[in-house]
Every structure is written in structure tokens, then in C-alpha cells.
Enzyme design. Structure first.
Site, PDB file in Angstrom:
ATOM      1  N   LYS A 136       0.892  -1.164   0.000  1.00  0.00           N
ATOM      2  CA  LYS A 136       0.000   0.000   0.000  1.00  0.00           C
ATOM      3  C   LYS A 136       0.920   1.200   0.000  1.00  0.00           C
ATOM      4  O   LYS A 136       2.020   1.140   0.558  1.00  0.00           O
ATOM      5  CB  LYS A 136      -0.857   0.038   1.261  1.00  0.00           C
ATOM      6  CG  LYS A 136      -2.018  -0.917   1.280  1.00  0.00           C
ATOM      7  CD  LYS A 136      -2.833  -0.630   2.528  1.00  0.00           C
ATOM      8  CE  LYS A 136      -4.027  -1.561   2.637  1.00  0.00           C
ATOM      9  NZ  LYS A 136      -4.768  -1.322   3.878  1.00  0.00           N
ATOM     10  N   HIS A 139       0.957   6.807   3.224  1.00  0.00           N
ATOM     11  CA  HIS A 139       0.061   7.963   3.175  1.00  0.00           C
ATOM     12  C   HIS A 139       0.229   8.876   4.392  1.00  0.00           C
ATOM     13  O   HIS A 139       1.110   8.685   5.224  1.00  0.00           O
ATOM     14  CB  HIS A 139      -1.395   7.518   3.006  1.00  0.00           C
ATOM     15  CG  HIS A 139      -1.878   6.627   4.115  1.00  0.00           C
ATOM     16  ND1 HIS A 139      -2.079   7.092   5.390  1.00  0.00           N
ATOM     17  CD2 HIS A 139      -2.186   5.309   4.137  1.00  0.00           C
ATOM     18  CE1 HIS A 139      -2.505   6.101   6.157  1.00  0.00           C
ATOM     19  NE2 HIS A 139      -2.560   5.012   5.435  1.00  0.00           N
ATOM     20  N   HIS A 142       0.619   7.446   7.949  1.00  0.00           N
ATOM     21  CA  HIS A 142       1.941   6.886   8.240  1.00  0.00           C
ATOM     22  C   HIS A 142       2.934   8.015   8.489  1.00  0.00           C
ATOM     23  O   HIS A 142       3.836   7.890   9.312  1.00  0.00           O
ATOM     24  CB  HIS A 142       2.450   6.029   7.071  1.00  0.00           C
ATOM     25  CG  HIS A 142       1.587   4.856   6.790  1.00  0.00           C
ATOM     26  ND1 HIS A 142       1.195   4.492   5.527  1.00  0.00           N
ATOM     27  CD2 HIS A 142       1.017   3.952   7.626  1.00  0.00           C
ATOM     28  CE1 HIS A 142       0.423   3.423   5.593  1.00  0.00           C
ATOM     29  NE2 HIS A 142       0.301   3.086   6.855  1.00  0.00           N
TER      30      HIS A 142
END
Length: 578
Positions: A136, A139, A142
Site C-alpha cells: 500500500k 500515506h 503513516h
């Protein structure tokens, strides 16, 4: 104590009250610099004096305050009683001399070696932060975990702890069932080589919404496909059973993603000592289940799931599921295994997890399970929760990944630079201002590009600008900045305000360490920058006599040191030119 003036005051208090000096070290506070500020520099809370048994209620307090007042010497000029506090006004010359002496001789450890922080030094702290999911994109959430975790690790290290920084990757679980099954249907090895994360994100979108092609725009209304869900569960079972083909694909996803992450962390100036992950602890989960079983803590429900009862009454009103009915492990099972493994491998004294607040219940359950298993060290495990970042979309669209944010910031900065011809490195402040370090971490944070990019107001840019300006001043007068022996020119109110503020630095570090919140340090550094800006305007070096210039340069050099030290703890690399 780090500040000689406080050490002398502690000595007096201990003498008058007939107690050990250690009793008084945590009781003395520097009076914050504000517009309504009294003339006092330090204060002691009467309530805390009574609580610590330093004085008895009633007449004893009055007589001891009087005894202190009578004991005035070169250091303490005046002792007075305020509302609930005893106030001390210090000799301004001694204040300047002691502080600047220490800042000149040990600029890097000013504040952190204070007696006030002595009890926090030593030992080993493990901080788990950032922890994105494999395959993933990285973003804004994080990013927030990365910034906060980095701050906590920096702070602990500055205070003398041995710090282990762990990035615990989400690299196992049902999501890999989805991704693996999806890649077998829609994936392209060619695209995986050229645009790894973008392609895996496309595959994930297709699987999640059961669409036929990788390239089709995700239709959020599309109905879920039962066959895709079955294929995903089947792929995860293959992973858990160590099937070669499934593991090879999983390994490829993991390596590609970790390489991408490392590049981003380098760009942010953040490092990790260990990249760990759920997969690493997957094989240890059976051992955890065996221990729980032998302790009589694991129960099987009618649905076939294995759970640990967390209710006080033992009536299953609160429980955590550790094994699904199909026999596969869960996130919490792997977290229990990870905690036990870390304790054994690293022998930490405390462990800090930094994740968003949606995981609060998960960590309550994790700590509860570990305590139920008899691990007392769990009391020194902490979950630092934070709110969500809202409104961080780029000009191109709603979904925001970290790379996009950094590029967006860079392009916006370049536009601003053309207008103002100011050279600013976006990466130096994006870490501090892309989320709200000024408020409580639990608050959701509304991201505002305009606020982030302004050089004025309380932003990371303002800290950088102040630091660069002080560096420039010190460079211009490099030949004059020798040791400052005569501090008598620094008794004006502007200089004294700066010195009084510096006196608070160790208290701010203590508050930051106790609460694991960056806002106290941010506010301290912003105030210091404002005080420095006023001093810079009102206390010229150029055109002043040699003695005055020398003293002022010594003061500005001290401010620059503390500002740089504080910024580094926040995770901002101080720049010398802008």
C-alpha cells in the site's frame, strides 16, 4: 543541577527546611515569560512543599518563608509570597553568567543533563513507529506516525536512553490474500518492475471492487464479488501453509515496498534500527497459543474461534479473538508474539507504540493479554495515539500518498520562492508542520497548505528562519565571538526575558517526556524565536561598544544552540542559510 543558580537556591531551601536537596529539585519552576510577568524568576508551589513534607501547614510556612527572605545573598535578591507560591527574584548578573557559561562550555547537553531529568536517564526504550502496510502506498497517517515516533525516539535519546527504533511492517494477513489473488488475476510483472507501488495499488483497487481490468477507474458502487473473496481467503491459507508460489509472490511484494519506503525515509531524514513485520512473528504464534492453552486462558467458542476472556467477571463480556474459525492467525496474535520476542531479544525497559487512535482498543487488549500471561513489564508499555490528518489532498486529486505531498510542497515552494526569492528547503519543515504539533496529538488535524508554506507566524519555517538569521549574525561577527567574560550589558529587560526563558528548557523537556507530546517543546521554541527576533531588533551588535557587542553575541549564540538542539529533537535539521 544544570543551572548553577537553581543549585544555589536548592541549597538554601534544603538548609532552611532541614531536608535533602533532592526533595527540592523537582519543586522549583522557572516563571514563564509573559506580558504580565512578575519580576520573579523562580517559584516553588506551597501545595507541593506541604505534600512533600518540606514544611508543615500554618505558621511553619510563614516562618520558613521569612527565614529564606532573611537569607538573601548574592544569588537571590528577593523572596516573596504569591498566591500559593513562594517567589524568588535572582541576581540578573549571576543568572546571565551561570547560564551563558554553561551554554558556552556544553552547548549540546544544556538542559538534558539537568538534575530534574536525572531519573529519566539510562535504560533502553523501544519505539515502534511508522509501520506502513506492504503493497500500500505510504500515506499521510503513516507520515504522522513517523514524525511523532521520530520525535519520541529523539527525545529519549537526548535524555540519555538507549533507543531502538522499530518499523513494524504490515506484511501478513488477509490483505495479502486479496492482493495475491488479485495479482494472479490482474497483475503484470512488467508493470511491477517499472511502477511497483502504483501497480500494486491498481491491483488492490480492482480486487477490492471486483472489477475486470487493472486500468479501469474504481467504481465505488460496484458490487463485491463473492468469488474474489473466496480466492483471497484461499491465497492467504496458501501463505500460512508456506506454499512456494504464494510465498515467492509475497516476498516480491515485500522487497519492492521496503525499498520504496527506505527511499522515502531517507528523504525525511528518519532512520530505523530494525525493519520487522508480522510475517517474522507469524511462525511464533503457535507458541503463543500453546502457552495460553497451557495457562488455561484460551477458550474455543461455538463458532470455532479461539479467544482470550478479558472480562473481570470471567463471563466473556469482553474478549479478544486470537484464531479465526479456519485456523488462521490475527493481527493481535502476531502482536503478542512480537512483544514477547522483542522483550527477549532487546531486553527493553519500556516499549512505546505510535499509531492512530483507531487502534486504542487493540492495544488495550494486547497489554491486557500480556498481563494476564503474567508479564509485569507490560506496565511499561505505552500506546501513543494520534488523530487523523484531514484535508491533505493535492491539486491532482483526493487520494494522497507521501511522495505526492512532498512533490506538491516542493512545487508550491518553488512558486513562492520565485515571488519572494527566499530559498527554502521544504523537507526541513514538512516534517513538523504537515501535522499539528501545536495541539494535543489525539485531535484530528485539518491540513492547510497556505499555513504550512507561510514563513511568518508559528510554523516550522519560522524556526528555520530564526536559526538561519542567528547563524548569519554570528558569521558576520565571527572574529568577535570569543568567550563572554563581562555579562553586565545583559541586564536590560529584553536580554533578561531571553535568559529567563532559557531557564525553563529542562522543565519543558521533562513535560515532553512525561506526556510524550511534542507541543510543549514546539511552543517553547516558538516563544524563544519570538524573543530572539525582538532581541535581534532591539539589541544591535553592529555599532555597539566591544563589550556590549561581545555580550550580545554570546546571548545570541546561546539562543542559537538551544534552538538547534530543540529542533533536532523535533526531527527538523536546522539550516544555516535561507
Amino acid at each position: 543541577h544544570t543551572h548553577g543558580v537553581i543549585a544555589l537556591l536548592v541549597l538554601q531551601l534544603a538548609e532552611v527546611c532541614g531536608l535533602s536537596e533532592d526533595v527540592f529539585i523537582p519543586l522549583i519552576s522557572a516563571v514563564p515569560v509573559s506580558k504580565k510577568q512578575s519580576a520573579a524568576d523562580l517559584c516553588v508551589s506551597v501545595k507541593r512543599l506541604l505534600q512533600n513534607g518540606a514544611v508543615a501547614a500554618g505558621g511553619d510556612l510563614q516562618s520558613k518563608t521569612q527565614a529564606l527572605a532573611n537569607q538573601r545573598d548574592a544569588v537571590v535578591e528577593e523572596v516573596s509570597a504569591g498566591r500559593g507560591v513562594i517567589l524568588f527574584r535572582l541576581n540578573k548578573l549571576i543568572l546571565a553568567q551561570k547560564l551563558l557559561e554553561q551554554l558556552r562550555s556544553e552547548p549540546d547537553v544544556f538542559g538534558v543533563k539537568s538534575e530534574l531529568l536525572h531519573h529519566l536517564q539510562g535504560g533502553r526504550t523501544l519505539v515502534e513507529f511508522s509501520s506502513p502496510n506492504i503493497a500500500k502506498k505510504f500515506h499521510a497517517g503513516h507520515l504522522r506516525s513517523t514524525i511523532i515516533g521520530n520525535f519520541i525516539a529523539n527525545l529519549k535519546k537526548a535524555l540519555g536512553k538507549e533507543v531502538i527504533r522499530v518499523n513494524y511492517l504490515g506484511d501478513w494477513g488477509m490483505q495479502f490474500g486479496l492482493l495475491g489473488a488479485g495479482f494472479e488475476r490482474f497483475g503484470s510483472q512488467e508493470k511491477l518492475r517499472t511502477q511497483p507501488l502504483e501497480h500494486l495499488f491498481e491491483v488492490r483497487s480492482c480486487v477490492s471492487f471486483a472489477l475486470a481490468q487493472v486500468y479501469v477507474q474504481v467504481n465505488r458502487e460496484a458490487e463485491r464479488d463473492e468469488s474474489v473473496r473466496s480466492a483471497a481467503a484461499e491465497f492467504f491459507r496458501r501463505l500460512e501453509q508456506n506454499e512456494d508460489q504464494a510465498l515467492a509472490l509475497w516476498r516480491q511484494f515485500r522487497e519492492i515496498t521496503v525499498d520504496e519506503y527506505k527511499r522515502i525515509y531517507q528523504r525525511l531524514g528518519v532512520h530505523f534500527d530494525h525493519y520487522s513485520g508480522e510475517a517474522f512473528h507469524h511462525h511464533q504464534t503457535q507458541n503463543v497459543l500453546d502457552v495460553l492453552m497451557s495457562q488455561g486462558l484460551l477458550k474455543t467458542t461455538e463458532k470455532g474461534t479461539a479467544v482470550v476472556d478479558l472480562s473481570e467477571a470471567g463471563d466473556m463480556s469482553s474478549y479478544a479473538t486470537l484464531v479465526r474459525s479456519d485456523g488462521t492467525s490475527l493481527y493481535i496474535t502476531r502482536d503478542v508474539a512480537a512483544a514477547l520476542d522483542r522483550k527477549q531479544r532487546f531486553g527493553f525497559d519500556e516499549m512505546i507504540y505510535v499509531t492512530d487512535k483507531s487502534q486504542t482498543v487493540h492495544f488495550q487488549q494486547l497489554f491486557h493479554i500480556l498481563q494476564t500471561m503474567g508479564h509485569q513489564w507490560t506496565e511499561r508499555c505505552v500506546h501513543v495515539a494520534f488523530g487523523l490528518v484531514q484535508g491533505m489532498s493535492t491539486r491532482r486529486g483526493e487520494v494522497v500518498f507521501l511522495e505526492d505531498v512532498l512533490e506538491e510542497a516542493r512545487s508550491r515552494m518553488l512558486n513562492n520562492m520565485r515571488q519572494s526569492s527566499t530559498e527554502l528547503d521544504v523537507l526541513m519543515f514538512i516534517k513538523c508542520v504537515c501535522q499539528d504539533f501545536r495541539g494535543p496529538l489525539m485531535s484530528d488535524y485539518k491540513f492547510d497548505w497556505d499555513k504550512v508554506l507561510q514563513a511568518h507566524g508559528d510554523t516550522g519555517v519560522f524556526l528555520q528562519y530564526t536559526h538561519a538569521r542567528l547563524c548569519s549574525l554570528l558569521r558576520r561577527h565571527a572574529s568577535e565571538t570569543h568567550s563572554c567574560c563581562d555579562v553586565s550589558p545583559l541586564v536590560d529587560s529584553r536580554s533578561v526575558s531571553v535568559l529567563q526563558h532559557l531557564l525553563r528548557y529542562d522543565e519543558v523537556l521533562l513535560q515532553s517526556a512525561n506526556e510524550l507530546q511534542p507541543r510543549h517543546l514546539v511552543i517553547f521554541l516558538m516563544t524563544l524565536s519570538h524573543l530572539a527576533a525582538s532581541a535581534h531588533r532591539e539589541l544591535p551588535v553592529k555599532g555597539s561598544s566591544a563589550a556590549v557587542a561581545q555580550a550580545r553575541l554570546c546571548l545570541f549564540s546561546a539562543v542559537r544552540s538551544v534552538l538547534a538542539n530543540g529542533m533536532r529533537i523535533l526531527g527538523i535539521t536546522p539550516v544555516e542559510k535561507m
